[in-house]
Design a protein around this motif. Structure first.
Motif, mmCIF file in Angstrom:
data_model
loop_
_atom_site.group_PDB
_atom_site.id
_atom_site.type_symbol
_atom_site.label_atom_id
_atom_site.label_comp_id
_atom_site.label_asym_id
_atom_site.label_seq_id
_atom_site.Cartn_x
_atom_site.Cartn_y
_atom_site.Cartn_z
ATOM 1 N N VAL A 106 6.448 -1.351 10.626
ATOM 2 C CA VAL A 106 6.292 0.100 10.611
ATOM 3 C C VAL A 106 6.446 0.596 9.185
ATOM 4 O O VAL A 106 7.428 0.275 8.509
ATOM 5 C CB VAL A 106 7.354 0.786 11.498
ATOM 6 N N ASP A 107 5.474 1.368 8.707
ATOM 7 C CA ASP A 107 5.591 1.972 7.379
ATOM 8 C C ASP A 107 4.630 3.148 7.291
ATOM 9 O O ASP A 107 3.690 3.254 8.090
ATOM 10 C CB ASP A 107 5.300 0.957 6.266
ATOM 11 N N ASN A 108 4.877 4.030 6.333
ATOM 12 C CA ASN A 108 3.960 5.160 6.133
ATOM 13 C C ASN A 108 3.444 5.241 4.707
ATOM 14 O O ASN A 108 2.823 6.227 4.323
ATOM 15 C CB ASN A 108 4.623 6.486 6.526
ATOM 16 N N ASP A 109 3.692 4.197 3.914
ATOM 17 C CA ASP A 109 3.128 4.134 2.565
ATOM 18 C C ASP A 109 1.691 3.633 2.674
ATOM 19 O O ASP A 109 1.440 2.563 3.217
ATOM 20 C CB ASP A 109 3.972 3.181 1.700
ATOM 21 N N PRO A 110 0.711 4.391 2.160
ATOM 22 C CA PRO A 110 -0.699 4.003 2.323
ATOM 23 C C PRO A 110 -1.023 2.601 1.828
ATOM 24 O O PRO A 110 -1.792 1.872 2.456
ATOM 25 C CB PRO A 110 -1.446 5.068 1.515
#
Length: 286
Positions: A106-110
């Motif tokens: 899970v991550d939200n860094d593009p």
């Protein structure tokens, strides 16, 4: 910043540093930009132990996942704020000991999402989902998560080197409690984050990262203890909350890639009086 629903990737900014790319640089990776490298060097002028601690955390990840898969028999992993794919990724370590291990990153860094999806495009036991880790309900209910993770069986939830990226204690505590609440007996939760030796050092580090434009909060060891206090019932796996380098050390474990030339002096001549360190802990749900 999360990925749009149409599957396209958001803009990868190169004008501000990100913790994931800075971490990648400390590990000897190539998925970083000049702004990230400059930020790492700025940090090390005040805290020269930083590159060593980043690498210690990655070595901790290997020993931790090995313990979970080999010794605790865990076959399901939820890696929150996973960072860039690098050496000894969770699925690679776990599958050495449990070939059928399943992993949700899970991550939200593009840039993390772009590289992770490319790496795992043909992997049916591992996936990367775009989400903010402080929104656990969304993550736990995501179709990709539910496809791979069976929450009736033990799961290892990993929150490694992410606490300092969440400045609000209540938000971080809520994230832990919501994930812990759905984990079945026999599950584990791991956490690590940068800690200072005292309040003055913590405040100095937080002011420095603020000037660099990072969302960041170092904590004291006692603050970490307080964050985890509400996870009941919980058993602490020995040796408890310690410097990650002291968590079941193994001199024979795989090594990491060499760092870039500007960082080598910090590894070759570590400071005598270390003021910050990465601390970690593993909890088990009985």
């Amino acid at each position: 910043m999360t990925a749009p629903n149409d599957g396209s990737m958001p803009l990868i900014r190169q004008d501000v540093p990100t913790p994931a790319r800075m971490y990648d640089y400390c590990l000897g990776g190539k998925d970083n930009f000049p702004v990230d490298r400059a930020a790492v060097l700025a940090v090390h002028k005040q805290f020269p132990e930083g590159v060593t601690e980043a690498r210690n955390n990655r070595l901790f990840l290997y020993r931790l996942v090995r313990y979970l898969a080999r010794d605790a028999g865990i076959r399901q992993f939820l890696d929150m704020g996973s960072g860039l794919p690098t050496q000894a990724n969770v699925h690679q370590v776990a599958q050495q000991f449990q070939p059928d291990a399943r992993v949700v990153y899970v991550d939200n860094d593009p840039i993390v999402l772009a590289h992770g999806r490319a790496l795992l495009a043909d992997d049916r036991t591992t996936t990367v989902i775009a989400a903010d880790m402080t929104e656990p309900e969304r993550i736990l209910g995501d179709p990709e998560t539910r496809k791979l993770i069976d929450f009736s069986r033990p799961v290892a939830a990993l929150f490694l080197s992410i606490g300092h990226s969440i400045v609000d204690d209540d938000r971080l505590r809520s994230m832990f409690e919501k994930v812990w609440g759905v984990l079945p007996p026999g599950s584990h939760l791991a956490f690590s984050q940068v800690c200072g030796v005292d309040r003055a050092t913590v405040d100095e580090g937080n002011e420095m990262t603020r000037r660099l434009g990072l969302t960041w909060r170092n904590r004291t060891v006692q603050e970490v203890v307080d964050l985890l206090r509400g996870l009941e019932p919980a058993e602490t796996v020995e040796p408890g909350l310690v410097k990650v380098v002291d968590w079941r050390p193994d001199p024979d474990q795989p090594t990491l890639e060499h760092v870039d030339e500007p960082l080598r002096p910090y590894l070759e001549s570590p400071p005598e009086n270390q003021r910050s360190m990465e601390c970690g802990i593993l909890l088990r749900k009985p």
